[in-house]
Design a protein around this motif. Structure first.
Motif, PDB file in Angstrom:
ATOM      1  N   ASN A  55     -11.833   0.196  -1.406  1.00  0.00           N
ATOM      2  CA  ASN A  55     -11.047  -0.885  -1.982  1.00  0.00           C
ATOM      3  C   ASN A  55     -10.696  -1.867  -0.878  1.00  0.00           C
ATOM      4  OD1 ASN A  55      -9.171  -2.561  -3.146  1.00  0.00           O
ATOM      5  ND2 ASN A  55      -8.006  -0.928  -4.092  1.00  0.00           N
ATOM      6  N   ASP A  73     -14.753   2.645  -6.965  1.00  0.00           N
ATOM      7  CA  ASP A  73     -13.407   2.432  -6.443  1.00  0.00           C
ATOM      8  C   ASP A  73     -13.139   3.224  -5.162  1.00  0.00           C
ATOM      9  OD1 ASP A  73     -13.520   4.863  -7.673  1.00  0.00           O
ATOM     10  OD2 ASP A  73     -11.611   4.669  -8.706  1.00  0.00           O
ATOM     11  N   LYS A 104      -0.403   6.024  -5.787  1.00  0.00           N
ATOM     12  CA  LYS A 104      -0.445   6.534  -7.163  1.00  0.00           C
ATOM     13  C   LYS A 104      -1.873   6.762  -7.637  1.00  0.00           C
ATOM     14  CE  LYS A 104       3.927   4.500  -8.476  1.00  0.00           C
ATOM     15  NZ  LYS A 104       4.591   3.388  -9.144  1.00  0.00           N
ATOM     16  N   ASN A 105      -2.799   5.940  -7.141  1.00  0.00           N
ATOM     17  CA  ASN A 105      -4.205   6.065  -7.532  1.00  0.00           C
ATOM     18  C   ASN A 105      -4.970   7.076  -6.692  1.00  0.00           C
ATOM     19  OD1 ASN A 105      -4.118   4.172  -9.657  1.00  0.00           O
ATOM     20  ND2 ASN A 105      -4.251   2.505  -8.180  1.00  0.00           N
ATOM     21  N   ASP A 138       2.325   1.718  -2.513  1.00  0.00           N
ATOM     22  CA  ASP A 138       2.738   2.532  -3.664  1.00  0.00           C
ATOM     23  C   ASP A 138       1.627   2.605  -4.709  1.00  0.00           C
ATOM     24  OD1 ASP A 138       5.194   3.116  -2.569  1.00  0.00           O
ATOM     25  OD2 ASP A 138       6.284   1.609  -3.743  1.00  0.00           O
ATOM     26  N   GLU A 139       1.000   1.471  -4.985  1.00  0.00           N
ATOM     27  CA  GLU A 139      -0.094   1.430  -5.962  1.00  0.00           C
ATOM     28  C   GLU A 139      -1.274   2.290  -5.493  1.00  0.00           C
ATOM     29  OE1 GLU A 139      -3.470  -1.734  -7.425  1.00  0.00           O
ATOM     30  OE2 GLU A 139      -1.552  -2.521  -6.750  1.00  0.00           O
ATOM     31  N   ILE A 140      -1.627   2.157  -4.227  1.00  0.00           N
ATOM     32  CA  ILE A 140      -2.738   2.943  -3.682  1.00  0.00           C
ATOM     33  C   ILE A 140      -2.394   4.430  -3.702  1.00  0.00           C
ATOM     34  CG2 ILE A 140      -4.056   3.410  -1.575  1.00  0.00           C
ATOM     35  CD1 ILE A 140      -3.779   0.376  -0.964  1.00  0.00           C
ATOM     36  N   SER A 167       4.400   8.411  -1.281  1.00  0.00           N
ATOM     37  CA  SER A 167       3.919   8.101  -2.615  1.00  0.00           C
ATOM     38  C   SER A 167       2.952   9.169  -3.114  1.00  0.00           C
ATOM     39  CB  SER A 167       3.239   6.727  -2.604  1.00  0.00           C
ATOM     40  OG  SER A 167       2.850   6.369  -3.898  1.00  0.00           O
ATOM     41  N   CYS A 168       3.420  10.025  -3.989  1.00  0.00           N
ATOM     42  CA  CYS A 168       2.580  11.012  -4.680  1.00  0.00           C
ATOM     43  C   CYS A 168       1.811  11.917  -3.729  1.00  0.00           C
ATOM     44  CB  CYS A 168       1.612  10.301  -5.616  1.00  0.00           C
ATOM     45  SG  CYS A 168       2.424   9.281  -6.857  1.00  0.00           S
ATOM     46  N   LEU A 226       4.648  -2.445  -2.134  1.00  0.00           N
ATOM     47  CA  LEU A 226       4.080  -2.326  -3.481  1.00  0.00           C
ATOM     48  C   LEU A 226       2.609  -1.950  -3.437  1.00  0.00           C
ATOM     49  CD1 LEU A 226       5.748  -5.368  -5.279  1.00  0.00           C
ATOM     50  CD2 LEU A 226       6.300  -2.948  -5.532  1.00  0.00           C
ATOM     51  N   LEU A 227       1.897  -2.516  -2.480  1.00  0.00           N
ATOM     52  CA  LEU A 227       0.475  -2.235  -2.339  1.00  0.00           C
ATOM     53  C   LEU A 227       0.239  -0.765  -1.973  1.00  0.00           C
ATOM     54  CD1 LEU A 227      -2.309  -3.546  -2.423  1.00  0.00           C
ATOM     55  CD2 LEU A 227      -2.023  -4.147  -0.029  1.00  0.00           C
TER      56      LEU A 227
END
Length: 103
Positions: free
Chosen positions: A18, A15, A60-61, A56-58, A90-91, A53-54
């Protein structure tokens, strides 16, 4: 690129890289089902990405990391994505925007 992805899998880091490809037209997508395009076909999405959203997801990961974002597209998309990368909260993730231009 495929050699790079295989190397990451062998190093148990699947991962780390990506990649998602978004297409707005579905003409000639059947050719993507060929064996040589299989790694790309699994990353192919139809429609426009939902950038916020994309990211934010990245984020968080990838907490508290620097993430490189590469855009190869028209000015409007590039401008929007650049603005979102600069303002993303984001995080603790930092997004570094990069523009690729083929002119």
């Amino acid at each position: 690129m495929f050699m790079f992805l295989n190397q990451l899998w062998q190093e148990n880091r699947p991962d780390y890289f990506n990649m998602k490809l978004y297409v707005s037209q579905t003409d000639n997508l059947q050719s993507m089902s060929e064996e040589r395009f299989r790694p790309l076909a699994s990353r192919l999405l139809v429609g426009r990405p939902r950038w916020k959203l994309l990211l934010d997801e990245i984020g968080k990961n990838n907490k508290h990391r620097r993430v490189g974002v590469f855009c190869c597209g028209p000015k409007g998309i590039s401008r929007t994505l650049h603005r979102l990368c600069n303002s993303a909260q984001s995080c603790g993730t930092t997004f570094e925007f990069n523009k690729e231009s083929f002119s």
